[in-house]
Design an enzyme around this catalytic site. Structure first.
Site, PDB file in Angstrom:
ATOM      1  N   ASN A 144       0.781  -1.185  -0.057  1.00 42.87           N
ATOM      2  CA  ASN A 144      -0.057   0.069   0.022  1.00 42.87           C
ATOM      3  C   ASN A 144       0.866   1.103  -0.021  1.00 42.87           C
ATOM      4  O   ASN A 144       2.017   1.380   0.878  1.00 42.87           O
ATOM      5  CB  ASN A 144      -0.792   0.023   1.167  1.00 42.87           C
ATOM      6  N   GLU A 204      -0.704   0.271  -5.432  1.00 42.93           N
ATOM      7  CA  GLU A 204      -0.834   1.762  -6.180  1.00 42.93           C
ATOM      8  C   GLU A 204       0.291   1.546  -7.243  1.00 42.93           C
ATOM      9  O   GLU A 204       0.411   2.335  -7.987  1.00 42.93           O
ATOM     10  CB  GLU A 204      -0.871   2.837  -5.383  1.00 42.93           C
ATOM     11  N   ASP A 249      -2.915  23.007   5.146  1.00 45.36           N
ATOM     12  CA  ASP A 249      -3.241  21.531   4.452  1.00 45.36           C
ATOM     13  C   ASP A 249      -3.821  22.081   2.979  1.00 45.36           C
ATOM     14  O   ASP A 249      -3.402  23.469   2.695  1.00 45.36           O
ATOM     15  CB  ASP A 249      -4.404  20.808   5.228  1.00 45.36           C
TER      16      ASP A 249
END
Length: 435
Positions: A144, A204, A249
């Site tokens: 992952n 991925e 963010d």
């Protein structure tokens, strides 16, 4: 053929004179990030960063044009390229350890202060790794890959923001602690793959390999990483908790302080003369790498119910909360069907505008024109109350993330009434021939 590495792309840009080199000494405390912000959208290499012998590269993938150039496609082919990779993953080629540039140098005496980790904004909790991708491995689920910001709290310790998603599931399955690899300075296909939402158990790196051939190498701990990355850390996610944040963010606002897991860095591998990838928090590169991989997932869902022609996660919507979707309208309710499907394709989506395929979804003026001329709020507005929103949305409920979502059907009616809904087009001419 192998993947174009992070370094390969920088060299290519330098040859094309599309790279800005800063030779003057720059402080990693606020100054470097301020410089990257001032030059946002332009690829920058800082050659002399205080306190470190390593160069810093930033804004490397800060535009769609840059991403497309690295992948060898046109800008308008990006969504189709990524969608094909998501739907047709393939296994990357494993190379021998001695042939992997990222393993050229191994440092057992870990001292993160030697790396040019930037302190980005005044209210940040500390210096942050912002481009770090964590690669984890589970005996049954495989690999992952996922992005995680990491605040440095010691010479060999960071605290990582880990959401209750796949990596957290891997940690639970491992019993509360997990050995991982952390990758910095990776090729674009690996970065886009790591930012793509997939089902638990899907690797991925197989998406990355279908975007562009990817070579990987297996570390001593059995974890595979890009062989041509700049840095790879052998690390352990522990069960120790520590304050993480504040940090800027995707919305360019400060995220709150939380207790998060401490990660111990056991060993650092890197290329000779490695280049550190600084991802500017809230900058264009952050938005491109986080938002663009959601476009194929939206496209797939919309295309299940209507003919989808394009998707644009818009920078004005923080490249996360807003999208424009283009469809080939064939039925009266196609616009509303597309709205519902778009929210399924990206669960954090807050507002979506659906337009006809004669509208340029990358031109905000054309999108606004479609809203102005083809939309009636009492007929074409879809409002979804009490929905689960994004943790990144400062206006959502801070505890539950509950929000209200809205979709605008700005498609023209199939049967015109009153004035014509067609947008007039002028003949295209080459102005250079006339001047």
């Amino acid at each position: 053929m192998r993947s174009k590495s992070f370094r390969d792309f920088l060299n290519e840009l330098e040859k094309k004179k599309k790279l800005i080199k800063i030779k003057k000494k720059v402080s990693r405390y606020l100054e470097a990030a301020g410089l990257l912000k001032a030059l946002d959208g332009s690829v920058v290499v800082l050659e002399n960063v205080s306190g470190s012998e390593y160069k810093v590269a930033g804004n490397v993938f800060s535009t769609r044009e840059l991403v497309a150039s690295c992948l060898g496609v046109r800008k308008d082919e990006l969504v189709a390229k990524m969608m094909s990779a998501v739907n047709n993953p393939s296994k990357p080629r494993v190379v021998e350890r001695k042939k992997a540039p990222v393993l050229e140098v191994a440092e057992k005496n870990v001292d993160l202060s030697k790396l040019p980790v930037l302190f980005h904004c005044e209210k940040d909790g500390g210096p942050y790794f912002s481009s770090a991708v964590v690669v984890a491995k589970d005996r049954e689920l495989g690999h992952n890959c996922s992005f995680h910001r990491m605040m440095v709290i010691g010479k060999d310790r960071v605290v990582a923001r880990i959401l209750p998603r796949h990596l957290e599931e891997f940690i639970k399955r491992a019993g509360g602690e997990l050995n991982v690899a952390i990758v910095i300075g990776a090729p674009i296909n690996f970065l886009l793959g790591a930012a793509t939402s997939v089902n638990l158990g899907q690797n991925e790196m197989e998406i990355a390999n279908s975007l562009m051939p990817l070579e990987v190498v297996e570390l001593e701990n059995g974890i595979q990483v890009p062989a041509h990355a700049e840095f790879v850390f052998d690390a352990t996610i522990t069960d120790e908790m520590h304050d993480e944040g504040p940090f800027v963010d995707l919305t360019e606002t400060y995220d709150i302080v939380r207790k998060q897991r401490v990660v111990k860095i056991n060993k650092i591998y890197h290329r000779k003369n490695p280049i550190y990838h600084a991802l500017l928090p809230g900058g264009l590169e952050h938005k491109i790498l986080m938002g663009m991989p959601r476009e194929p997932t939206i496209f797939n869902e919309v295309n299940r119910v209507v003919e989808c022609k394009g998707v644009n996660i818009t920078p004005g919507g923080c490249s996360w909360l807003h999208a424009v979707v283009s469809i080939k309208k064939k039925n009266v309710d196609d616009g509303k069907k597309a709205i519902e499907a778009a929210f399924l394709g990206h669960r954090s989506l807050k507002h979506v505008v659906v337009v006809d395929d004669d509208i340029d979804i990358y031109n905000p003026n054309e999108v606004e024109w479609a809203i102005a001329t083809r939309f009636q709020a009492d007929k074409n507005l879809v409002v979804k109350e009490h929905e689960k929103g994004s943790s990144l949305d400062p206006s959502a409920d801070p505890n539950t993330y509950e929000t209200t979502k809205a979709g605008i059907d700005a498609t023209k009616p199939l049967v015109a009434h009153g004035k014509n809904f067609e947008k007039a087009r002028y003949k295209r001419v080459d102005v250079k021939k006339y001047l």
